[in-house]
Design an enzyme around this catalytic site. Sequence first.
Site, PDB file in Angstrom:
ATOM      1  N   GLU A 174       0.823  -1.213   0.000  1.00 25.42           N
ATOM      2  CA  GLU A 174       0.000   0.000   0.000  1.00 25.42           C
ATOM      3  C   GLU A 174       0.859   1.267   0.000  1.00 25.42           C
ATOM      4  OE1 GLU A 174      -2.976  -0.422  -0.666  1.00 25.42           O
ATOM      5  OE2 GLU A 174      -3.610  -2.348   0.172  1.00 25.42           O
ATOM      6  N   HIS A 216      -2.519   1.813   8.555  1.00 24.95           N
ATOM      7  CA  HIS A 216      -3.599   1.018   7.970  1.00 24.95           C
ATOM      8  C   HIS A 216      -3.743  -0.277   8.769  1.00 24.95           C
ATOM      9  CE1 HIS A 216      -6.129  -1.212   5.272  1.00 24.95           C
ATOM     10  NE2 HIS A 216      -5.175  -2.055   4.933  1.00 24.95           N
ATOM     11  N   HIS A 227      -6.757  -3.607  10.030  1.00 21.94           N
ATOM     12  CA  HIS A 227      -7.975  -4.345   9.686  1.00 21.94           C
ATOM     13  C   HIS A 227      -8.817  -4.527  10.953  1.00 21.94           C
ATOM     14  CE1 HIS A 227      -5.778  -6.404   6.012  1.00 21.94           C
ATOM     15  NE2 HIS A 227      -5.932  -5.118   5.854  1.00 21.94           N
ATOM     16  N   GLU A 278     -16.554  10.396  23.508  1.00 20.48           N
ATOM     17  CA  GLU A 278     -15.255  10.985  23.171  1.00 20.48           C
ATOM     18  C   GLU A 278     -15.036  11.097  21.655  1.00 20.48           C
ATOM     19  OE1 GLU A 278     -12.951   6.749  23.837  1.00 20.48           O
ATOM     20  OE2 GLU A 278     -11.914   8.574  24.374  1.00 20.48           O
ATOM     21  N   HIS A 302     -12.713  -4.084   4.164  1.00 22.20           N
ATOM     22  CA  HIS A 302     -11.258  -4.270   4.183  1.00 22.20           C
ATOM     23  C   HIS A 302     -10.624  -3.743   5.469  1.00 22.20           C
ATOM     24  CE1 HIS A 302      -7.207  -3.980   1.870  1.00 22.20           C
ATOM     25  NE2 HIS A 302      -7.002  -3.948   3.168  1.00 22.20           N
TER      26      HIS A 302
HETATM   27  O1  2HA Z   1      -1.563  -7.016   3.394  1.00 20.27           O
HETATM   28  O2  2HA Z   1      -3.370  -4.829   4.497  1.00 20.27           O
HETATM   29  O3  2HA Z   1      -4.176  -3.731   2.239  1.00 20.27           O
HETATM   30  C1  2HA Z   1      -1.421  -5.697   3.621  1.00 20.27           C
HETATM   31  C2  2HA Z   1      -2.726  -5.062   3.512  1.00 20.27           C
HETATM   32  C3  2HA Z   1      -3.190  -4.686   2.172  1.00 20.27           C
HETATM   33 ZN    ZN Z   2      -5.283  -4.033   4.217  1.00 19.02          ZN
END
Ligand code: 2HA
Ligand code: ZN
Length: 274
Positions: free
Chosen positions: A115, A139, A141, A169, A210
């Site tokens: 990414e 980033h 998940h 909050e 995602h």
């Molecule tokens: O594997 O999270 O978006 C890495 C990620 C791809």
């Molecule tokens: Zn990801």
Amino acid sequence: MRVLDAEFVKNFIRTANDGWEQGWHERNGGNLSYRIRLEEVEAVKEDFEPKEWQPIGTTVPKLAKEYFIVTGSGKYFRNVIIKPEDSICIIELDEKGENYRIVWGLVNGGRPTSELPTHLMNHEVKMIATGGKHRVIYHAHPTNIIALTFVLPLEDKVFTRELWEMSTECPVIFPEGVGVVPWMVPGGRDIAVATSELMKKYNLAIWAHHGMFASGEDFDLTFGLMHTAEKSAEILVKMLSMQPNKRQTITPDNFRDLAKDFNVTLPEEFLYEK
Ligand code: 2HA
Ligand code: ZN
């Protein structure tokens, strides 16, 4: 100084491990990047061994010659703390912001995060929008945020309002709201453009089905932002699991009162009547 002795590297590693412990980084899921300060680069430069230049996959001219520490593509957050030099790297960008080269880390080969285009385009947008203050793009998940992208309309105003209502909050921590990117193929320039467009306005962007991106000044603020939004999503998932409707909640006027006392601006677009 050795790279692994630097404070920003210790902070990076700790943040990655905190995310792993939260359960947000199954297998190689998620990625983290930090735009390194000039003096921090100077302090560890003797430890650098530059590799060959590679295309970024997009252009970030405002980030020319900047250095970033980033997680590696296909690497596991769970391993960052035990073998950082195999899992993460420092990269340098060229004078046009078109190519990067690894200058430290990924000792067993590999590339920076898949990414990288989204990370760098977000860094560029946030650097401009905050006068250089924002340095971290994260980033993850987070389970409950992802779950909600299957049941709520994929609209900024819906996600913002629902997350605000679930925890007092939230409007104080992210008064500008949350953006939502519809499902797109990850890893490329198109999703990077869509995400960085939202990052002009928000510090949080959800990727439907995602995960989520967060931007902030430092590791504490950025991790805290991700954590706060995910906690609120968890409360909403629990609530929806008990019954489909709220018996009582925080009202638009409650939010207006909160905004006054906490000195934050809550855009009226999120305070609609339901
Ligand atoms: O594997 O999270 O978006 C890495 C990620 C791809
Ligand atoms: Zn990801």
